[in-house]
Design a protein around this motif. Structure first.
Motif, PDB file in Angstrom:
ATOM      1  N   VAL A 102       1.212  -1.244  -0.236  1.00 55.63           N
ATOM      2  CA  VAL A 102       0.250  -0.099  -0.174  1.00 55.63           C
ATOM      3  C   VAL A 102       0.814   1.043  -0.004  1.00 55.63           C
ATOM      4  CG1 VAL A 102      -2.191  -0.964   1.541  1.00 55.63           C
ATOM      5  CG2 VAL A 102      -0.192  -0.316   2.447  1.00 55.63           C
ATOM      6  N   CYS A 103      -0.382   2.388  -0.473  1.00 59.03           N
ATOM      7  CA  CYS A 103       1.171   3.551  -0.100  1.00 59.03           C
ATOM      8  C   CYS A 103      -0.161   4.664  -0.284  1.00 59.03           C
ATOM      9  CB  CYS A 103       1.947   4.135  -2.403  1.00 59.03           C
ATOM     10  SG  CYS A 103       3.162   2.835  -3.196  1.00 59.03           S
ATOM     11  N   PRO A 104       1.130   5.931   0.319  1.00 56.98           N
ATOM     12  CA  PRO A 104       0.065   6.930   0.678  1.00 56.98           C
ATOM     13  C   PRO A 104      -0.530   7.582   0.040  1.00 56.98           C
ATOM     14  CG  PRO A 104       2.451   7.938   0.202  1.00 56.98           C
ATOM     15  CD  PRO A 104       2.065   6.188   0.286  1.00 56.98           C
ATOM     16  N   GLY A 150       4.920  -1.000  -3.326  1.00 56.87           N
ATOM     17  CA  GLY A 150       4.112  -0.243  -1.844  1.00 56.87           C
ATOM     18  C   GLY A 150       5.492   0.944  -1.288  1.00 56.87           C
ATOM     19  N   ASP A 151       4.670   1.971   0.071  1.00 54.84           N
ATOM     20  CA  ASP A 151       5.569   2.684   0.579  1.00 54.84           C
ATOM     21  C   ASP A 151       5.863   2.515   1.630  1.00 54.84           C
ATOM     22  OD1 ASP A 151       7.011   4.645   1.951  1.00 54.84           O
ATOM     23  OD2 ASP A 151       5.821   6.006  -0.273  1.00 54.84           O
ATOM     24  N   PRO A 152       7.401   1.813   2.403  1.00 55.17           N
ATOM     25  CA  PRO A 152       7.526   0.966   3.507  1.00 55.17           C
ATOM     26  C   PRO A 152       7.147   1.935   5.203  1.00 55.17           C
ATOM     27  CG  PRO A 152       9.063   1.125   2.194  1.00 55.17           C
ATOM     28  CD  PRO A 152       7.993   1.616   1.551  1.00 55.17           C
ATOM     29  N   LEU A 153       7.204   3.191   3.862  1.00 58.20           N
ATOM     30  CA  LEU A 153       6.696   4.641   5.583  1.00 58.20           C
ATOM     31  C   LEU A 153       5.544   5.161   5.623  1.00 58.20           C
ATOM     32  CD1 LEU A 153      10.583   6.611   4.789  1.00 58.20           C
ATOM     33  CD2 LEU A 153       9.772   4.500   6.134  1.00 58.20           C
ATOM     34  N   VAL A 154       5.026   3.863   5.507  1.00 52.95           N
ATOM     35  CA  VAL A 154       3.852   3.981   5.695  1.00 52.95           C
ATOM     36  C   VAL A 154       2.804   3.286   7.333  1.00 52.95           C
ATOM     37  CG1 VAL A 154       2.694   3.626   3.543  1.00 52.95           C
ATOM     38  CG2 VAL A 154       2.870   1.790   4.658  1.00 52.95           C
ATOM     39  N   LEU A 155       4.897   2.618   7.821  1.00 49.38           N
ATOM     40  CA  LEU A 155       4.374   1.638   8.626  1.00 49.38           C
ATOM     41  C   LEU A 155       4.730   2.293   9.641  1.00 49.38           C
ATOM     42  CD1 LEU A 155       6.543  -1.456   7.359  1.00 49.38           C
ATOM     43  CD2 LEU A 155       4.104  -0.991   7.756  1.00 49.38           C
ATOM     44  N   ALA A 156       3.845   2.718  10.871  1.00 49.04           N
ATOM     45  CA  ALA A 156       4.475   3.140  12.633  1.00 49.04           C
ATOM     46  C   ALA A 156       5.674   2.840  12.861  1.00 49.04           C
ATOM     47  CB  ALA A 156       3.118   2.706  13.415  1.00 49.04           C
ATOM     48  N   PRO A 157       6.384   4.173  12.923  1.00 46.81           N
ATOM     49  CA  PRO A 157       7.977   4.175  13.109  1.00 46.81           C
ATOM     50  C   PRO A 157       7.834   2.906  14.257  1.00 46.81           C
ATOM     51  CG  PRO A 157       7.171   6.286  13.963  1.00 46.81           C
ATOM     52  CD  PRO A 157       5.669   4.999  13.724  1.00 46.81           C
ATOM     53  N   HIS A 158       7.261   2.100  14.798  1.00 50.09           N
ATOM     54  CA  HIS A 158       7.819   1.395  15.660  1.00 50.09           C
ATOM     55  C   HIS A 158       7.971   0.097  15.226  1.00 50.09           C
ATOM     56  CE1 HIS A 158       3.930  -0.270  15.964  1.00 50.09           C
ATOM     57  NE2 HIS A 158       4.010  -1.460  16.061  1.00 50.09           N
ATOM     58  N   ARG A 159       7.283  -0.251  13.690  1.00 48.32           N
ATOM     59  CA  ARG A 159       7.418  -1.288  12.951  1.00 48.32           C
ATOM     60  C   ARG A 159       8.891  -1.115  12.192  1.00 48.32           C
ATOM     61  NH1 ARG A 159       3.176  -4.192  10.468  1.00 48.32           N
ATOM     62  NH2 ARG A 159       4.955  -5.315   9.483  1.00 48.32           N
ATOM     63  N   VAL A 160       8.866   0.160  11.868  1.00 48.82           N
ATOM     64  CA  VAL A 160      10.557   0.619  10.832  1.00 48.82           C
ATOM     65  C   VAL A 160      11.066  -0.016  11.818  1.00 48.82           C
ATOM     66  CG1 VAL A 160      10.988   2.491   9.829  1.00 48.82           C
ATOM     67  CG2 VAL A 160       8.673   2.084   9.347  1.00 48.82           C
ATOM     68  N   ALA A 161      11.222   0.404  13.375  1.00 49.94           N
ATOM     69  CA  ALA A 161      12.295   0.145  14.238  1.00 49.94           C
ATOM     70  C   ALA A 161      12.590  -0.964  13.963  1.00 49.94           C
ATOM     71  CB  ALA A 161      11.601   1.311  15.096  1.00 49.94           C
ATOM     72  N   GLN A 162      11.647  -2.172  13.629  1.00 51.86           N
ATOM     73  CA  GLN A 162      12.408  -3.146  14.067  1.00 51.86           C
ATOM     74  C   GLN A 162      12.634  -3.823  13.089  1.00 51.86           C
ATOM     75  OE1 GLN A 162       8.109  -4.894  14.833  1.00 51.86           O
ATOM     76  NE2 GLN A 162       8.294  -4.820  16.661  1.00 51.86           N
ATOM     77  N   LEU A 163      12.282  -3.520  11.823  1.00 54.34           N
ATOM     78  CA  LEU A 163      13.126  -4.076  10.258  1.00 54.34           C
ATOM     79  C   LEU A 163      14.455  -3.109   9.794  1.00 54.34           C
ATOM     80  CD1 LEU A 163       9.609  -3.068   8.006  1.00 54.34           C
ATOM     81  CD2 LEU A 163      10.784  -5.434   8.797  1.00 54.34           C
ATOM     82  N   THR A 164      14.301  -1.880  10.680  1.00 57.18           N
ATOM     83  CA  THR A 164      15.745  -1.431  10.914  1.00 57.18           C
ATOM     84  C   THR A 164      16.866  -2.270  11.497  1.00 57.18           C
ATOM     85  OG1 THR A 164      14.842   0.975  10.273  1.00 57.18           O
ATOM     86  CG2 THR A 164      17.021   1.012  10.908  1.00 57.18           C
ATOM     87  N   GLN A 165      16.325  -2.602  12.756  1.00 54.34           N
ATOM     88  CA  GLN A 165      17.021  -3.400  13.306  1.00 54.34           C
ATOM     89  C   GLN A 165      17.397  -4.841  13.418  1.00 54.34           C
ATOM     90  OE1 GLN A 165      15.369  -2.759  17.428  1.00 54.34           O
ATOM     91  NE2 GLN A 165      15.271  -1.195  17.219  1.00 54.34           N
ATOM     92  N   MET A 166      16.335  -5.637  12.731  1.00 55.87           N
ATOM     93  CA  MET A 166      16.413  -6.537  12.132  1.00 55.87           C
ATOM     94  C   MET A 166      17.932  -6.819  10.452  1.00 55.87           C
ATOM     95  SD  MET A 166      13.821  -8.733   9.484  1.00 55.87           S
ATOM     96  CE  MET A 166      12.768  -8.620  10.944  1.00 55.87           C
ATOM     97  N   MET A 167      17.583  -5.884  10.404  1.00 56.00           N
ATOM     98  CA  MET A 167      18.523  -6.034   8.963  1.00 56.00           C
ATOM     99  C   MET A 167      20.081  -4.740   9.577  1.00 56.00           C
ATOM    100  SD  MET A 167      17.231  -7.212   6.172  1.00 56.00           S
ATOM    101  CE  MET A 167      16.523  -7.992   7.320  1.00 56.00           C
ATOM    102  N   ASP A 168      20.406  -4.338  10.495  1.00 60.68           N
ATOM    103  CA  ASP A 168      21.875  -3.635  11.071  1.00 60.68           C
ATOM    104  C   ASP A 168      21.847  -5.020  11.547  1.00 60.68           C
ATOM    105  OD1 ASP A 168      23.263  -1.949  11.139  1.00 60.68           O
ATOM    106  OD2 ASP A 168      21.639  -0.918  13.147  1.00 60.68           O
ATOM    107  N   ALA A 169      21.638  -5.809  11.862  1.00 57.22           N
ATOM    108  CA  ALA A 169      21.630  -6.860  12.707  1.00 57.22           C
ATOM    109  C   ALA A 169      22.541  -8.386  12.260  1.00 57.22           C
ATOM    110  CB  ALA A 169      20.907  -7.591  13.794  1.00 57.22           C
ATOM    111  N   ILE A 170      22.117  -7.868  10.703  1.00 57.65           N
ATOM    112  CA  ILE A 170      23.562  -9.181  10.142  1.00 57.65           C
ATOM    113  C   ILE A 170      24.792  -7.879   9.569  1.00 57.65           C
ATOM    114  CG2 ILE A 170      22.977 -10.476   7.744  1.00 57.65           C
ATOM    115  CD1 ILE A 170      19.698 -10.356   8.291  1.00 57.65           C
ATOM    116  N   GLY A 171      25.697  -8.738   9.350  1.00 58.12           N
ATOM    117  CA  GLY A 171      26.656  -8.670   9.451  1.00 58.12           C
ATOM    118  C   GLY A 171      27.051  -8.228   8.084  1.00 58.12           C
TER     119      GLY A 171
END
Length: 349
Positions: A102-104, A150-171
């Protein structure tokens, strides 16, 4: 999300963005393709001007239901490169991670218009996100993850943070990139919590902003972009060459100047894809090449975006101003992909 997003033909008519006489035709378009125009975008549109460059990007048009030979539901071949749900692995060192569909706002020329919007493909479930994460973690050659949809920034900040942290943890993931229109279509969405949510601890943060006309850059958009810069993001531009919207030297030059004024590096100018119902947006490739040559002559040494086309079928992008694109006769091209294979391409205008 901004209150008051226009999602129906009735809302467009009441807002003065469509006429009562056009209602039935536009209802037929809206029954097939999603409609959404945020209030910040609606405020930019000049009422009664059929050539308004903002309106033409977002207000539905009866021509969207016209079939053109060669139209493709999946014009860039995403599905050919999907090893697991949500992941498109077209290039060895990077993947698209399509977390939402989905998109804004819904662009009338969207190349994924058969996939996005209510009633289309579902957003990824937590289980699917986990499988996508496992695929990335298991492939050490993947150095960049590109969140899109879609546009991923339709997600709430806490969901965006989870995805960011998930990828940041992969070296082996060195860069996390987000493809978005949000800073220009709903700038209030890019608030301090969102800017913090998108910021990784280790990986490089890249934002690819989709904008096609200088009028899209309001004061509020500038503030949203400054918040992303403050979060450490490198900003790149993505635009589509659109007939009657930005396919002139003055408009493209102003757009590029606007990108630079906001510290956005010009990156890609896309030739419009063969998505259904979008032929009225396409220019000829020769016209696009001429525009790029004129821009370079006008401002030698200035960074310009690459003028690119995604070769239908999911092969690769090709830079149209180089040796990998050869016009064999008017409107007929031979395009060379990253593997050195040549493909026939017929313009559909």
């Amino acid at each position: 999300m901004t209150q008051g997003t226009l999602r129906t033909v009735d809302a467009l008519v009441r807002a003065g963005l469509a006429t009562e006489a056009s209602r039935d035709e536009l209802e037929a378009v809206a029954a097939r393709y999603a409609v959404a125009i945020t209030q910040p975008v609606a405020e930019l549109i000049a009422r009664g001007d059929d050539a308004d460059p903002i309106a033409r990007q977002y207000v539905p048009d009866p021509r969207e239901l016209l079939a053109t030979e060669g139209d493709l539901a999946d014009p860039i071949g995403d599905r050919r490169h999907m090893p697991v749900e949500g992941i498109v692995h077209r290039y060895p060192d990077r993947v698209l991670f399509k977390v939402v569909h989905v998109c804004p706002v819904y662009c009338r020329f969207c190349f994924r218009r058969e996939m996005v919007g209510p009633g289309r493909e579902a957003n990824l479930s937590p289980q699917a996100i986990g499988r996508a994460r496992d695929y990335i973690a298991a492939n050490s050659g993947i150095h960049e993850v590109i969140f899109t949809g879609g546009d991923p920034l339709v997600l709430a900040p806490h969901r965006v943070a989870q995805l960011t942290q998930m990828m940041d943890a992969i070296g082996h993931v060195e860069r996390i990139r987000w493809h978005t229109r949000m800073p220009v279509v709903d700038p209030a969405r890019i608030d301090t919590p969102m800017a913090q949510a998108i910021k990784p601890r280790r990986a490089q943060l890249v934002i690819a902003l989709h904008a096609n006309h200088p009028a899209e850059f309001t004061k509020a958009a500038g503030e949203a972009l400054r918040r992303l810069h403050a979060a450490g993001a490198r900003l790149l531009s993505q635009s589509v060459l659109l007939r009657g919207i930005n396919d002139s030297i003055p408009t493209l030059a102003a757009l590029l100047d606007t990108f630079r004024a906001h510290s956005i590096t010009p990156y890609y100018l896309h030739h419009a894809d063969l998505a259904p119902g979008t032929a009225h947006f396409r220019t000829s490739i020769r016209h696009g090449i001429g525009l790029m040559q004129a821009l370079r002559a006008q401002a030698p040494g200035t960074a310009l975006p690459d003028y690119v086309l995604d070769i239908p079928g999911g092969y690769s992008k090709v830079i149209l101003t180089g040796d990998d694109a050869v016009e064999t006769r008017p409107g007929q091209w031979r395009l060379r992909d990253d593997a050195g294979q040549w493909h026939d391409y017929a313009e559909r205008l």
